[in-house]
Scaffold this motif. Structure first.
Motif, PDB file in Angstrom:
ATOM      1  N   ALA A  51       0.830  -1.209   0.000  1.00  0.00           N
ATOM      2  CA  ALA A  51       0.000   0.000   0.000  1.00  0.00           C
ATOM      3  C   ALA A  51       0.863   1.257   0.000  1.00  0.00           C
ATOM      4  CB  ALA A  51      -0.940  -0.006   1.192  1.00  0.00           C
ATOM      5  N   GLN A  52       2.021   1.190   0.613  1.00  0.00           N
ATOM      6  CA  GLN A  52       2.930   2.337   0.657  1.00  0.00           C
ATOM      7  C   GLN A  52       3.757   2.475  -0.619  1.00  0.00           C
ATOM      8  OE1 GLN A  52       5.109   1.392   4.236  1.00  0.00           O
ATOM      9  NE2 GLN A  52       3.650   2.446   5.572  1.00  0.00           N
ATOM     10  N   GLY A  53       3.601   1.522  -1.527  1.00  0.00           N
ATOM     11  CA  GLY A  53       4.318   1.592  -2.801  1.00  0.00           C
ATOM     12  C   GLY A  53       5.782   1.243  -2.701  1.00  0.00           C
ATOM     13  N   CYS A  54       6.172   0.576  -1.616  1.00  0.00           N
ATOM     14  CA  CYS A  54       7.591   0.266  -1.412  1.00  0.00           C
ATOM     15  C   CYS A  54       8.132  -0.754  -2.406  1.00  0.00           C
ATOM     16  CB  CYS A  54       7.802  -0.254   0.012  1.00  0.00           C
ATOM     17  SG  CYS A  54       7.577   1.013   1.283  1.00  0.00           S
ATOM     18  N   HIS A  55       7.261  -1.394  -3.173  1.00  0.00           N
ATOM     19  CA  HIS A  55       7.720  -2.377  -4.159  1.00  0.00           C
ATOM     20  C   HIS A  55       8.122  -1.727  -5.473  1.00  0.00           C
ATOM     21  CE1 HIS A  55       3.507  -1.611  -4.825  1.00  0.00           C
ATOM     22  NE2 HIS A  55       3.486  -2.292  -5.948  1.00  0.00           N
ATOM     23  N   GLY A  56       7.880  -0.410  -5.610  1.00  0.00           N
ATOM     24  CA  GLY A  56       8.288   0.288  -6.827  1.00  0.00           C
ATOM     25  C   GLY A  56       7.652  -0.293  -8.076  1.00  0.00           C
ATOM     26  N   GLU A  57       8.493  -0.592  -9.085  1.00  0.00           N
ATOM     27  CA  GLU A  57       7.994  -1.127 -10.357  1.00  0.00           C
ATOM     28  C   GLU A  57       7.796  -2.645 -10.313  1.00  0.00           C
ATOM     29  OE1 GLU A  57      10.459  -0.101 -13.641  1.00  0.00           O
ATOM     30  OE2 GLU A  57       9.986   2.031 -13.570  1.00  0.00           O
ATOM     31  N   MET A  58       8.078  -3.272  -9.194  1.00  0.00           N
ATOM     32  CA  MET A  58       7.977  -4.740  -9.115  1.00  0.00           C
ATOM     33  C   MET A  58       6.513  -5.152  -8.962  1.00  0.00           C
ATOM     34  SD  MET A  58      11.350  -5.710  -6.829  1.00  0.00           S
ATOM     35  CE  MET A  58      10.896  -4.693  -5.412  1.00  0.00           C
ATOM     36  N   GLN A  59       5.765  -5.029 -10.052  1.00  0.00           N
ATOM     37  CA  GLN A  59       4.337  -5.311 -10.008  1.00  0.00           C
ATOM     38  C   GLN A  59       4.027  -6.759  -9.674  1.00  0.00           C
ATOM     39  OE1 GLN A  59       2.013  -2.975  -9.998  1.00  0.00           O
ATOM     40  NE2 GLN A  59       3.718  -1.514 -10.135  1.00  0.00           N
ATOM     41  N   TYR A  60       4.991  -7.653  -9.945  1.00  0.00           N
ATOM     42  CA  TYR A  60       4.776  -9.059  -9.623  1.00  0.00           C
ATOM     43  C   TYR A  60       4.621  -9.267  -8.115  1.00  0.00           C
ATOM     44  CZ  TYR A  60       9.807  -8.964  -8.553  1.00  0.00           C
ATOM     45  OH  TYR A  60      11.039  -8.659  -8.039  1.00  0.00           O
ATOM     46  N   MET A  61       5.097  -8.282  -7.324  1.00  0.00           N
ATOM     47  CA  MET A  61       4.938  -8.389  -5.878  1.00  0.00           C
ATOM     48  C   MET A  61       3.495  -8.187  -5.447  1.00  0.00           C
ATOM     49  SD  MET A  61       7.959  -9.008  -4.587  1.00  0.00           S
ATOM     50  CE  MET A  61       7.705  -8.665  -2.861  1.00  0.00           C
ATOM     51  N   ALA A  62       2.733  -7.481  -6.282  1.00  0.00           N
ATOM     52  CA  ALA A  62       1.354  -7.142  -5.917  1.00  0.00           C
ATOM     53  C   ALA A  62       0.307  -7.930  -6.691  1.00  0.00           C
ATOM     54  CB  ALA A  62       1.118  -5.642  -6.131  1.00  0.00           C
ATOM     55  N   GLN A  63       0.651  -8.416  -7.869  1.00  0.00           N
ATOM     56  CA  GLN A  63      -0.385  -8.960  -8.752  1.00  0.00           C
ATOM     57  C   GLN A  63      -1.017 -10.265  -8.249  1.00  0.00           C
ATOM     58  OE1 GLN A  63       1.658  -9.438 -12.476  1.00  0.00           O
ATOM     59  NE2 GLN A  63       2.714 -11.294 -11.866  1.00  0.00           N
ATOM     60  N   HIS A  64      -0.356 -10.969  -7.339  1.00  0.00           N
ATOM     61  CA  HIS A  64      -0.929 -12.217  -6.823  1.00  0.00           C
ATOM     62  C   HIS A  64      -1.614 -12.032  -5.477  1.00  0.00           C
ATOM     63  CE1 HIS A  64       0.772 -14.703  -9.994  1.00  0.00           C
ATOM     64  NE2 HIS A  64       1.911 -14.053  -9.849  1.00  0.00           N
ATOM     65  N   GLY A  65      -1.772 -10.768  -5.061  1.00  0.00           N
ATOM     66  CA  GLY A  65      -2.460 -10.514  -3.802  1.00  0.00           C
ATOM     67  C   GLY A  65      -1.774 -11.178  -2.627  1.00  0.00           C
ATOM     68  N   MET A  66      -2.569 -11.827  -1.783  1.00  0.00           N
ATOM     69  CA  MET A  66      -2.021 -12.454  -0.578  1.00  0.00           C
ATOM     70  C   MET A  66      -1.565 -13.898  -0.807  1.00  0.00           C
ATOM     71  SD  MET A  66      -1.767 -10.301   1.848  1.00  0.00           S
ATOM     72  CE  MET A  66      -1.290  -9.125   0.558  1.00  0.00           C
ATOM     73  N   MET A  67      -1.542 -14.322  -2.067  1.00  0.00           N
ATOM     74  CA  MET A  67      -1.072 -15.681  -2.349  1.00  0.00           C
ATOM     75  C   MET A  67       0.353 -15.892  -1.838  1.00  0.00           C
ATOM     76  SD  MET A  67      -0.669 -17.711  -6.001  1.00  0.00           S
ATOM     77  CE  MET A  67      -2.428 -17.843  -6.316  1.00  0.00           C
ATOM     78  N   ARG A  68       1.148 -14.823  -1.797  1.00  0.00           N
ATOM     79  CA  ARG A  68       2.521 -14.933  -1.319  1.00  0.00           C
ATOM     80  C   ARG A  68       2.589 -15.486   0.103  1.00  0.00           C
ATOM     81  NH1 ARG A  68       6.634 -12.939  -4.028  1.00  0.00           N
ATOM     82  NH2 ARG A  68       6.154 -11.871  -5.969  1.00  0.00           N
TER      83      ARG A  68
END
Length: 390
Positions: A51-68
């Protein structure tokens, strides 16, 4: 994923867990640990970080939601995660000499040898096959294993933490009493209810060396890294232009950064790797920035074949070196190399070369001014000491 049928008893599973650890060490893993799949405590931390955008351009960090944080969703039927550690610190690492000489290129020590993804994945696959062979001999169904090496939406560090491989340091890397943080992680997801290992306690105490030593202030709070400021992110993950205000802080680091690990006291006794594949290649052993900048694309591809470096591509490689050349001491050779490359550079690279040229020209101007001041001061001193009629 298939399920084991009939279910083995607890004693048999305990022996299998011991065997798995022995097999893992025989395959070259320095440590093997087992954890359950409960990462519910990690979900709010992950959500806040994203939510704070700390992943930058690494959209793969967000695209799977909480599956991680839910291995069972990534690989249905998963009951346990086997985490492995493989040490990578190469001999003759040259940390101090590389960082202290701004004309040399600094490359993160994990990247000087062969790409770790391939090495660990092949070993994990063999470990899974050994587990399945043991199950077959016992008349049981296979483990439905699936190996991962930084290649899927999986929170590998919390899993390894839970498996007793180490504890999460304030720089967000995993720390181990025996190996520091100089190691790779890999995971094997299986459907067996193996006994789990006991997590280690956080041993960082009041130490904040990693936080205070980060060149760009990327460790914004204990255990929280803002990737947008991290040199590893800027030189590897970022596909566009490196922010102008961060370029001077990068220094001569052209691929990754080890500063938070270098200052960590837990790393003082870290062992060298036993894997020859992780030894630094000759072409990357304390190279000068100019030598690397003068590589054409064919040379780059040849010298980085089978290396993790190759994935950033020639353009970003040149971009990173251009920034480092801008940070290097003033040099006519550097100016010439930058000017020669500028004519054939695309828009992204040209921007960084132009910035580097400006930095070099500014330093040369300052150097000339300093020389003129020293000369004028010397002349005044000489004249002051001459006789009045001289």
């Amino acid at each position: 994923m298939t399920t084991v049928n009939p279910p083995p008893n607890a004693q048999w599973l305990s022996q299998l867990a011991r065997d798995i650890k022995a097999w893992g060490q025989a395959l070259g893993f320095a440590q093997v640990g087992i954890s359950d799949i409960d990462l519910t405590d990690e979900e709010p931390r992950l959500q806040q970080w994203l939510a704070q955008g700390c992943h930058g351009e690494m959209q793969y960090m967000a695209q799977h939601g909480m599956m991680r944080a839910r291995p069972q969703e990534l690989h249905p039927g998963t009951l346990r995660v086997i985490s492995v550690r493989m040490d990578y610190l190469p001999p003759n690492a040259g940390f101090a000499s590389n960082l202290s000489d701004p004309n040399l290129a600094y490359i993160s020590r994990y990247a000087g040898g062969r790409d770790y993804h391939k090495v660990l994945r092949n070993r994990l696959k063999k470990l899974g096959e050994q587990i399945d062979e043991a199950l077959k001999q016992a008349g049981l169904s296979d483990s439905g294993f699936r190996p991962f090496v930084d290649s899927a939406p999986l929170l590998e560090r919390p899993l390894a933490d839970n498996a007793g491989i180490g504890w999460t340091g304030k720089h967000s890397l995993l720390l181990n009493h025996d190996a520091g943080s100089w190691f790779f992680l890999g995971e094997l997801l299986i459907n067996l209810p193996l006994p789990v290992d006991i997590p280690l306690t956080d041993n960082c105490g009041n130490c904040v060396a990693c936080i205070t030593s980060c060149p760009t202030g990327a460790i914004v709070a204990p255990y929280t890294v803002d990737a947008r400021r991290c040199i590893s992110y800027l030189t590897i993950e970022l596909s566009g232009a490196i922010p102008t205000e961060l370029r001077p802080l990068i220094g001569n680091r052209i691929y990754g950064c080890d500063d938070c690990q270098l200052v960590c006291p837990v790393n003082r006794e870290a062992p060298l790797t036993q894997e020859a594949d992780f030894h630094t290649r000759a072409a990357l052993q304390q190279p000068t920035l100019l030598a690397l900048f003068n590589w054409d694309e064919e040379t780059f591809l040849k010298n980085t074949e089978g290396s993790a470096i190759r994935r950033i591509g020639y353009e970003r490689w040149q971009r990173n070196i251009a920034v480092a050349l801008g940070n290097a001491p003033a040099s006519a050779e550097i100016l010439q190399a930058l000017q020669q490359r500028l004519g054939s550079a695309n828009e992204l690279l040209a921007e960084h070369i132009q910035w580097a040229l400006e930095q070099q020209q500014l330093k040369l101007t300052e150097s000339d001014t300093t020389t003129q001041r020293k000369t004028a001061r010397l002349i005044r001193v000489i004249h002051k000491g001459l006789p009045r009629d001289a």
